[in-house]
Design an enzyme around this catalytic site. Structure first.
Site, PDB file in Angstrom:
ATOM      1  N   ASP A  38       6.813   6.590   4.462  1.00  0.00           N
ATOM      2  CA  ASP A  38       6.278   6.705   3.096  1.00  0.00           C
ATOM      3  C   ASP A  38       7.360   7.274   2.180  1.00  0.00           C
ATOM      4  OD1 ASP A  38       2.966   6.797   2.250  1.00  0.00           O
ATOM      5  OD2 ASP A  38       4.440   7.439   0.771  1.00  0.00           O
ATOM      6  N   TYR A  45       0.050  -7.997  -9.310  1.00  0.00           N
ATOM      7  CA  TYR A  45      -0.670  -7.481  -8.138  1.00  0.00           C
ATOM      8  C   TYR A  45      -1.321  -8.632  -7.364  1.00  0.00           C
ATOM      9  CZ  TYR A  45      -3.632  -4.607  -5.164  1.00  0.00           C
ATOM     10  OH  TYR A  45      -4.219  -4.037  -4.057  1.00  0.00           O
ATOM     11  N   GLY A  57       3.033   3.561   4.276  1.00  0.00           N
ATOM     12  CA  GLY A  57       1.986   4.124   3.413  1.00  0.00           C
ATOM     13  C   GLY A  57       1.183   5.199   4.120  1.00  0.00           C
ATOM     14  N   GLY A 102      -4.452   7.585   1.580  1.00  0.00           N
ATOM     15  CA  GLY A 102      -5.436   6.503   1.571  1.00  0.00           C
ATOM     16  C   GLY A 102      -5.577   5.740   2.878  1.00  0.00           C
TER      17      GLY A 102
HETATM   18  P1  NAD Z   1      -2.693   4.959  -1.827  1.00  0.00           P
HETATM   19  O1  NAD Z   1      -2.028   5.096  -3.142  1.00  0.00           O
HETATM   20  O2  NAD Z   1      -3.681   5.991  -1.397  1.00  0.00           O
HETATM   21  O3  NAD Z   1      -1.597   4.822  -0.670  1.00  0.00           O
HETATM   22  C1  NAD Z   1      -0.470   4.016  -0.816  1.00  0.00           C
HETATM   23  C2  NAD Z   1       0.692   4.675  -0.087  1.00  0.00           C
HETATM   24  O4  NAD Z   1       1.831   3.801  -0.229  1.00  0.00           O
HETATM   25  C3  NAD Z   1       1.080   6.029  -0.690  1.00  0.00           C
HETATM   26  O5  NAD Z   1       1.206   6.998   0.332  1.00  0.00           O
HETATM   27  C4  NAD Z   1       2.408   5.749  -1.360  1.00  0.00           C
HETATM   28  O6  NAD Z   1       3.292   6.861  -1.396  1.00  0.00           O
HETATM   29  C5  NAD Z   1       2.947   4.608  -0.509  1.00  0.00           C
HETATM   30  N1  NAD Z   1       3.965   3.864  -1.259  1.00  0.00           N
HETATM   31  C6  NAD Z   1       3.824   3.308  -2.484  1.00  0.00           C
HETATM   32  N2  NAD Z   1       5.001   2.812  -2.900  1.00  0.00           N
HETATM   33  C7  NAD Z   1       5.890   3.054  -1.914  1.00  0.00           C
HETATM   34  C8  NAD Z   1       7.281   2.810  -1.784  1.00  0.00           C
HETATM   35  N3  NAD Z   1       8.002   2.255  -2.764  1.00  0.00           N
HETATM   36  N4  NAD Z   1       7.891   3.179  -0.629  1.00  0.00           N
HETATM   37  C9  NAD Z   1       7.186   3.800   0.352  1.00  0.00           C
HETATM   38  N5  NAD Z   1       5.872   4.087   0.271  1.00  0.00           N
HETATM   39  C10 NAD Z   1       5.240   3.721  -0.864  1.00  0.00           C
HETATM   40  O7  NAD Z   1      -3.367   3.519  -1.862  1.00  0.00           O
HETATM   41  P2  NAD Z   1      -4.332   2.751  -0.840  1.00  0.00           P
HETATM   42  O8  NAD Z   1      -5.513   2.348  -1.620  1.00  0.00           O
HETATM   43  O9  NAD Z   1      -4.476   3.470   0.437  1.00  0.00           O
HETATM   44  O10 NAD Z   1      -3.462   1.426  -0.637  1.00  0.00           O
HETATM   45  C11 NAD Z   1      -3.020   0.970   0.641  1.00  0.00           C
HETATM   46  C12 NAD Z   1      -2.913  -0.542   0.578  1.00  0.00           C
HETATM   47  O11 NAD Z   1      -4.227  -1.095   0.416  1.00  0.00           O
HETATM   48  C13 NAD Z   1      -2.082  -1.071  -0.583  1.00  0.00           C
HETATM   49  O12 NAD Z   1      -1.288  -2.148  -0.119  1.00  0.00           O
HETATM   50  C14 NAD Z   1      -3.136  -1.582  -1.559  1.00  0.00           C
HETATM   51  O13 NAD Z   1      -2.649  -2.617  -2.380  1.00  0.00           O
HETATM   52  C15 NAD Z   1      -4.197  -2.071  -0.603  1.00  0.00           C
HETATM   53  N6  NAD Z   1      -5.531  -2.214  -1.180  1.00  0.00           N
HETATM   54  C16 NAD Z   1      -6.191  -1.104  -1.645  1.00  0.00           C
HETATM   55  C17 NAD Z   1      -7.458  -1.266  -2.188  1.00  0.00           C
HETATM   56  C18 NAD Z   1      -8.256  -0.092  -2.708  1.00  0.00           C
HETATM   57  O14 NAD Z   1      -9.279  -0.303  -3.372  1.00  0.00           O
HETATM   58  N7  NAD Z   1      -7.856   1.142  -2.427  1.00  0.00           N
HETATM   59  C19 NAD Z   1      -8.027  -2.540  -2.271  1.00  0.00           C
HETATM   60  C20 NAD Z   1      -7.331  -3.636  -1.788  1.00  0.00           C
HETATM   61  C21 NAD Z   1      -6.072  -3.451  -1.240  1.00  0.00           C
END
Ligand code: NAD
Length: 259
Positions: free
Chosen positions: A32, A157, A8, A12
């Site tokens: 990613d 989720y 990822g 983010g």
């Molecule tokens: P984001 O969308 O900014 O980043 C997620 C990244 O994962 C992206 O770069 C995306 O391309 C990559 N990704 C998604 N599916 C993929 C796949 N099939 N193969 C390879 N890469 C893939 O989101 P984020 O908020 O930074 O999320 C990061 C983690 O944090 C996630 O696991 C999310 O569930 C968790 N999370 C986020 C929050 C929030 O509020 N942002 C809260 C709790 C947990």
């Protein structure tokens, strides 16, 4: 300093983790499905078994036996195109990567894994769902069928985050005597594209916007990255199997009596 793989890495929390660890002098191998020029060297789709195998092989080739850390941030949220995809990325995209890279991690001193879970893992709808059992049983086909028939992304989720947290804790117990540490960081709302998409979603947006942490704001990706940086470091040498909520007090607000 060591070689650390981060999934990822293009957005983010994952991108912030790469930045934090690179600033500490670590060599980063970003993974990613999106491309970015900063940290992502491994382009892979972690939603499919073939994509995960390709990612594992590519990371092994780049790390050349030096891999000592893995941070699993890649994930999709409730706005993902289908409910089954959520379980494939958020659960199997973590467990199969950890399994595939474990032998490399063991070649180095003080190996550590950090999995990004979520405060959503503690939602009451997560634990009892049959999807949790099929995920923990390693059955992706059955999990995807259950997710598709439930067709409720919020359940997929929460169940995926609950299951991956249970799995990480089971791994910590099983691998502890061999020296591998595995911890989970459970973020609350964090300002990222995933969170923005949830806020804009007609089904879930209002609820997401109303669920505000006691500190009165959402977190920044850098605040999650700093916690990951601690857990991956040797300063956390006695910490394994822990779930660290980095959520502005959300979990305490909802479940003060459970810890
Ligand atoms: P984001 O969308 O900014 O980043 C997620 C990244 O994962 C992206 O770069 C995306 O391309 C990559 N990704 C998604 N599916 C993929 C796949 N099939 N193969 C390879 N890469 C893939 O989101 P984020 O908020 O930074 O999320 C990061 C983690 O944090 C996630 O696991 C999310 O569930 C968790 N999370 C986020 C929050 C929030 O509020 N942002 C809260 C709790 C947990």
């Amino acid at each position: 300093m060591s070689v650390i793989a981060v999934t990822g890495s293009a957005s983010g929390i994952g991108a912030a983790v790469c930045e934090f660890l690179a600033n500490q002098g670590h060599t980063i191998i970003g993974i990613d499905r999106q491309t970015d020029e900063k940290f992502t060297q491994v382009s892979a789709d972690l939603s499919s078994p073939q994509g995960r195998v390709a990612a594992i092989e590519h990371v092994k080739a780049l790390a050349k036996g030096q891999l000592s850390g893995l941070v699993c941030c890649a994930g999709v949220g409730v706005t993902a195109p289908d409910a089954a995809l959520i379980t494939s990325v958020n659960f199997f995209g973590v467990t199969e990567l950890v399994e595939g890279l474990k032998s490399d991690l063991y070649q180095n001193d003080n190996p550590a894994v950090v999995v990004i879970g979520s405060v959503a893992a503690t939602a009451q709808l997560a634990g009892p769902h049959a999807m949790v059992d099929t995920m923990l049983g390693g059955d992706e086909t059955q999990t995807r069928q259950l997710a598709q028939s439930a067709n409720a992304p919020q359940i997929s989720y929460a169940a995926s985050k609950y299951a991956v947290t249970c799995w990480a804790r089971q791994q910590a117990a099983a691998e502890g005597n061999k020296g591998l540490r595995i911890n989970v960081v459970a973020p609350g709302a964090v300002e990222t594209p995933l969170h923005q998409a949830s806020k804009e979603d007609p089904r879930f947006g209002e609820a997401v916007k109303k669920f505000v942490a006691p500190v009165g704001r959402a977190g920044q990706p850098a605040e999650i990255a700093a916690t990951v940086g601690f857990l991956i470091s040797e300063q956390a040498s006695f910490v394994t199997g822990s779930v660290l909520f980095v959520d502005g007090g959300m979990d305490a607000m909802v479940r003060a009596k459970y810890f």
